[in-house]
Design a protein around this motif. Structure first.
Motif, PDB file in Angstrom:
ATOM      1  N   MET A  84       0.838   0.710 -11.680  1.00 14.94           N
ATOM      2  CA  MET A  84       1.658   1.792 -10.895  1.00 14.94           C
ATOM      3  C   MET A  84       0.549   2.835 -12.010  1.00 14.94           C
ATOM      4  O   MET A  84       0.424   3.652 -11.197  1.00 14.94           O
ATOM      5  CB  MET A  84       3.101   2.057 -11.154  1.00 14.94           C
ATOM      6  N   ILE A  85       0.414   2.489 -12.734  1.00 10.90           N
ATOM      7  CA  ILE A  85      -0.338   3.749 -13.874  1.00 10.90           C
ATOM      8  C   ILE A  85      -1.851   3.081 -14.192  1.00 10.90           C
ATOM      9  O   ILE A  85      -1.866   2.242 -14.570  1.00 10.90           O
ATOM     10  CB  ILE A  85       0.296   3.885 -15.003  1.00 10.90           C
ATOM     11  N   THR A  86      -3.071   3.627 -13.445  1.00 13.30           N
ATOM     12  CA  THR A  86      -4.586   2.905 -13.717  1.00 13.30           C
ATOM     13  C   THR A  86      -4.392   3.826 -15.119  1.00 13.30           C
ATOM     14  O   THR A  86      -4.755   5.293 -14.721  1.00 13.30           O
ATOM     15  CB  THR A  86      -5.477   2.985 -12.505  1.00 13.30           C
ATOM     16  N   THR A  87      -5.725   3.457 -15.715  1.00  7.43           N
ATOM     17  CA  THR A  87      -5.719   4.518 -17.434  1.00  7.43           C
ATOM     18  C   THR A  87      -7.171   5.775 -17.489  1.00  7.43           C
ATOM     19  O   THR A  87      -6.454   6.794 -16.805  1.00  7.43           O
ATOM     20  CB  THR A  87      -6.140   3.469 -18.545  1.00  7.43           C
ATOM     21  N   GLN A  88      -7.832   5.604 -15.850  1.00  3.60           N
ATOM     22  CA  GLN A  88      -8.735   6.362 -15.794  1.00  3.60           C
ATOM     23  C   GLN A  88      -8.629   7.109 -15.083  1.00  3.60           C
ATOM     24  O   GLN A  88      -8.331   8.321 -14.975  1.00  3.60           O
ATOM     25  CB  GLN A  88      -9.993   5.596 -15.315  1.00  3.60           C
ATOM     26  N   ASN A  89      -7.289   6.997 -13.755  1.00  2.00           N
ATOM     27  CA  ASN A  89      -6.966   7.846 -13.045  1.00  2.00           C
ATOM     28  C   ASN A  89      -5.784   8.964 -13.995  1.00  2.00           C
ATOM     29  O   ASN A  89      -5.473   9.997 -13.137  1.00  2.00           O
ATOM     30  CB  ASN A  89      -5.998   6.851 -11.772  1.00  2.00           C
ATOM     31  N   LEU A  90      -5.123   8.248 -14.961  1.00  2.00           N
ATOM     32  CA  LEU A  90      -4.516   8.986 -15.350  1.00  2.00           C
ATOM     33  C   LEU A  90      -4.832   9.927 -16.407  1.00  2.00           C
ATOM     34  O   LEU A  90      -4.151  11.286 -16.228  1.00  2.00           O
ATOM     35  CB  LEU A  90      -3.257   8.091 -16.613  1.00  2.00           C
ATOM     36  N   ILE A  91      -5.976   9.615 -16.302  1.00  2.00           N
ATOM     37  CA  ILE A  91      -7.227  10.846 -17.302  1.00  2.00           C
ATOM     38  C   ILE A  91      -7.501  11.609 -16.610  1.00  2.00           C
ATOM     39  O   ILE A  91      -7.777  13.162 -17.329  1.00  2.00           O
ATOM     40  CB  ILE A  91      -8.041  10.148 -18.799  1.00  2.00           C
ATOM     41  N   ILE A  92      -8.167  11.052 -15.868  1.00  6.16           N
ATOM     42  CA  ILE A  92      -8.724  12.280 -14.283  1.00  6.16           C
ATOM     43  C   ILE A  92      -7.722  12.760 -14.439  1.00  6.16           C
ATOM     44  O   ILE A  92      -7.800  14.625 -14.514  1.00  6.16           O
ATOM     45  CB  ILE A  92      -9.485  11.632 -13.483  1.00  6.16           C
ATOM     46  N   LEU A  93      -6.264  12.736 -13.877  1.00 12.65           N
ATOM     47  CA  LEU A  93      -5.653  13.792 -13.515  1.00 12.65           C
ATOM     48  C   LEU A  93      -5.025  14.851 -15.075  1.00 12.65           C
ATOM     49  O   LEU A  93      -4.906  16.110 -14.202  1.00 12.65           O
ATOM     50  CB  LEU A  93      -4.460  12.448 -12.543  1.00 12.65           C
ATOM     51  N   ARG A  94      -5.390  14.230 -15.571  1.00 13.47           N
ATOM     52  CA  ARG A  94      -4.721  15.021 -17.039  1.00 13.47           C
ATOM     53  C   ARG A  94      -5.689  15.722 -17.299  1.00 13.47           C
ATOM     54  O   ARG A  94      -5.188  17.131 -17.498  1.00 13.47           O
ATOM     55  CB  ARG A  94      -4.279  14.070 -18.276  1.00 13.47           C
ATOM     56  N   THR A  95      -6.899  15.593 -16.862  1.00 10.32           N
ATOM     57  CA  THR A  95      -7.781  16.548 -17.064  1.00 10.32           C
ATOM     58  C   THR A  95      -8.038  18.011 -16.274  1.00 10.32           C
ATOM     59  O   THR A  95      -7.942  19.384 -16.786  1.00 10.32           O
ATOM     60  CB  THR A  95      -9.233  15.978 -17.416  1.00 10.32           C
ATOM     61  N   SER A  96      -7.228  17.603 -15.214  1.00 12.18           N
ATOM     62  CA  SER A  96      -6.835  18.433 -13.820  1.00 12.18           C
ATOM     63  C   SER A  96      -6.040  19.373 -14.132  1.00 12.18           C
ATOM     64  O   SER A  96      -5.978  20.503 -14.133  1.00 12.18           O
ATOM     65  CB  SER A  96      -6.840  17.487 -12.609  1.00 12.18           C
ATOM     66  N   THR A 129       2.054   8.361 -11.955  1.00 15.75           N
ATOM     67  CA  THR A 129       0.867   9.496 -13.027  1.00 15.75           C
ATOM     68  C   THR A 129       0.480  10.531 -13.056  1.00 15.75           C
ATOM     69  O   THR A 129       0.037  11.165 -14.065  1.00 15.75           O
ATOM     70  CB  THR A 129      -0.751   9.059 -11.788  1.00 15.75           C
ATOM     71  N   SER A 130       1.396  10.874 -12.316  1.00 11.45           N
ATOM     72  CA  SER A 130       1.289  12.558 -12.014  1.00 11.45           C
ATOM     73  C   SER A 130       2.778  12.833 -13.506  1.00 11.45           C
ATOM     74  O   SER A 130       2.313  14.118 -14.620  1.00 11.45           O
ATOM     75  CB  SER A 130       2.040  13.114 -10.841  1.00 11.45           C
ATOM     76  N   LEU A 131       3.614  12.387 -13.579  1.00  5.00           N
ATOM     77  CA  LEU A 131       4.120  12.223 -14.438  1.00  5.00           C
ATOM     78  C   LEU A 131       4.179  12.305 -15.645  1.00  5.00           C
ATOM     79  O   LEU A 131       3.977  12.754 -16.920  1.00  5.00           O
ATOM     80  CB  LEU A 131       5.965  11.485 -14.386  1.00  5.00           C
ATOM     81  N   GLY A 132       2.935  11.111 -16.253  1.00  5.44           N
ATOM     82  CA  GLY A 132       1.949  10.740 -17.275  1.00  5.44           C
ATOM     83  C   GLY A 132       1.163  12.020 -17.965  1.00  5.44           C
ATOM     84  O   GLY A 132       0.706  12.908 -18.984  1.00  5.44           O
ATOM     85  N   ALA A 133       0.597  12.082 -16.427  1.00  4.90           N
ATOM     86  CA  ALA A 133      -0.460  13.271 -16.680  1.00  4.90           C
ATOM     87  C   ALA A 133       0.061  14.400 -17.336  1.00  4.90           C
ATOM     88  O   ALA A 133      -0.280  15.849 -17.726  1.00  4.90           O
ATOM     89  CB  ALA A 133      -1.105  13.367 -15.779  1.00  4.90           C
ATOM     90  N   LEU A 174       0.897  -1.306  -0.225  1.00  2.00           N
ATOM     91  CA  LEU A 174      -0.077   0.562   0.135  1.00  2.00           C
ATOM     92  C   LEU A 174       1.020   1.263   0.287  1.00  2.00           C
ATOM     93  O   LEU A 174       0.674   2.012  -0.978  1.00  2.00           O
ATOM     94  CB  LEU A 174      -1.269  -0.311   1.506  1.00  2.00           C
ATOM     95  N   VAL A 175       2.152   1.128   1.171  1.00  2.00           N
ATOM     96  CA  VAL A 175       2.779   2.119   1.155  1.00  2.00           C
ATOM     97  C   VAL A 175       3.729   2.943  -0.209  1.00  2.00           C
ATOM     98  O   VAL A 175       3.887   3.739  -0.285  1.00  2.00           O
ATOM     99  CB  VAL A 175       3.777   2.610   2.170  1.00  2.00           C
ATOM    100  N   ILE A 176       4.313   2.047  -0.871  1.00  2.00           N
ATOM    101  CA  ILE A 176       5.652   2.159  -1.427  1.00  2.00           C
ATOM    102  C   ILE A 176       4.421   1.999  -3.399  1.00  2.00           C
ATOM    103  O   ILE A 176       4.798   2.572  -3.598  1.00  2.00           O
ATOM    104  CB  ILE A 176       6.266   0.597  -2.031  1.00  2.00           C
ATOM    105  N   GLY A 177       3.475   1.282  -2.906  1.00  2.00           N
ATOM    106  CA  GLY A 177       2.472   0.645  -4.265  1.00  2.00           C
ATOM    107  C   GLY A 177       1.959   2.757  -5.217  1.00  2.00           C
ATOM    108  O   GLY A 177       1.970   3.323  -5.461  1.00  2.00           O
ATOM    109  N   VAL A 178       1.314   2.533  -3.366  1.00  5.61           N
ATOM    110  CA  VAL A 178       0.457   4.491  -3.569  1.00  5.61           C
ATOM    111  C   VAL A 178       1.309   5.863  -4.235  1.00  5.61           C
ATOM    112  O   VAL A 178       1.422   6.202  -4.767  1.00  5.61           O
ATOM    113  CB  VAL A 178      -0.122   5.072  -2.466  1.00  5.61           C
ATOM    114  N   PHE A 179       2.777   5.541  -3.691  1.00  3.37           N
ATOM    115  CA  PHE A 179       3.364   6.661  -3.923  1.00  3.37           C
ATOM    116  C   PHE A 179       4.102   6.313  -5.160  1.00  3.37           C
ATOM    117  O   PHE A 179       3.976   7.221  -6.080  1.00  3.37           O
ATOM    118  CB  PHE A 179       4.743   6.529  -2.659  1.00  3.37           C
ATOM    119  N   LEU A 180       4.927   5.275  -5.570  1.00  3.50           N
ATOM    120  CA  LEU A 180       5.555   4.951  -6.843  1.00  3.50           C
ATOM    121  C   LEU A 180       3.522   5.378  -7.999  1.00  3.50           C
ATOM    122  O   LEU A 180       4.211   5.692  -8.355  1.00  3.50           O
ATOM    123  CB  LEU A 180       5.342   3.664  -7.003  1.00  3.50           C
TER     124      LEU A 180
END
Length: 293
Positions: free
Chosen positions: A150-162, A94-98, A83-89
């Motif tokens: 490490m990257i979920t496509t749906q989360n990536l798109i939401i973060l990119r839109t933000s 996801t932030s870099l991709g977004a 959980l800790v390592i996974g959420v951090f990575l």
């Protein structure tokens, strides 16, 4: 001036509140039942029928037996590591991709975005995915439950839109001052996106905490089992033998039922405790990430 509501509006409000109250009770009662049953005397719980509103003979035996099981604590440790390592990575990648997909003038931005969206609808399948993990030596390893997800496509798109909603003038001003893209991301974009990042923590955290399928597929060493696999053994496979040693055969079924309820509470309470701290960011973050201004 306060407008006087019509009879129809008042009737609708009464119906709405009554309906939502009933719906809330329906949703909360199963959780309440499990919580109350976990503190009940196992023999009294076995013969009880109907609604259960309070513990039947307050007892902590089920929790004592749950925490005496070394696999529960081991599963907790493995799950917390993932959980800790996974959420951090997950947040980093996801932030870099977004950020990359949110900037204007990026070469091949649309084709890359289409390839990213393509993965939401089509995949190589479970067997090729497992073979990839095997070739990368990620089977029977906790890293096999972290790196491939490490990257979920749906989360990536939401973060990119933000990220796209951040004014370009801020980015351009930072670039004029000589800031690199990494500096812009860390000093401007991320501080202005705390709400949506809190939502990402919630999304990724809940997903990791509840996941069990791939852990059951690639983990062979029991010492590496996450908590959800231990929970699955107890609930689905009905395996409570490690916690009912020294108990008579006649009482094993009764205490086993209480142990199941106690195990559910032990596995559920931590993730429930996270919600109040992230709830205030949830609506705002989701709307910012879902609607482009």
């Amino acid at each position: 001036m306060k407008r006087k509501r019509s009879k129809g509006e008042k009737a609708f409000s009464v119906f709405n509140y009554a309906f939502l109250t009933v719906l809330m009770i329906i949703c909360l009662y199963p959780v309440w039942y499990v919580a109350v049953a976990s503190f009940s005397d196992s023999n009294m719980l076995t013969v009880h029928t109907g609604l259960l509103m309070k513990p039947l003979g307050l007892s902590f035996d089920a929790y004592k037996k749950v925490f005496k099981n070394p696999m529960i604590l081991r599963g907790y440790g493995n799950t917390l590591f993932i959980l800790v390592i996974g959420v951090f990575l997950d947040l980093i990648m996801t932030s870099l991709g977004a950020y990359f997909l949110s900037r204007r003038g990026v070469m091949f931005k649309k084709p890359i975005l289409m390839l990213v969206i393509f993965t939401m609808f089509f995949s190589g399948g479970m067997i090729p995915f497992y073979l990839n993990l095997k070739d990368l030596h990620l089977t029977n390893s906790l890293w096999g439950l972290i790196i491939p997800f490490m990257i979920t496509t749906q989360n990536l798109i939401i973060l990119r839109t933000s990220f796209e909603s951040i004014p370009d003038s801020l980015i351009e001003a930072a670039q004029i001052d000589g800031a690199s893209h990494l500096k812009i991301l860390m000093s401007i974009v991320i501080p202005l996106s705390k709400a949506i990042l809190a939502v990402m923590v919630l999304y990724y955290g809940v997903s990791i905490w509840n996941s069990w399928f791939w852990a059951s597929a690639i983990i062979r060493d029991r010492q590496m089992y996450p908590l959800q696999i231990i929970l699955r053994e107890i609930l689905v496979q009905n395996d409570t033998s490690s916690m009912t040693t020294g108990v008579g055969a006649a009482d094993q079924e009764a205490i086993g039922m209480s142990i199941k309820y106690a195990t559910i509470m032990v596995a559920t309470i931590p993730i429930l405790c996270v919600y109040p701290f992230l709830q205030k960011h949830f609506t705002k973050g989701t709307m910012v990430g879902a609607v482009k201004e």
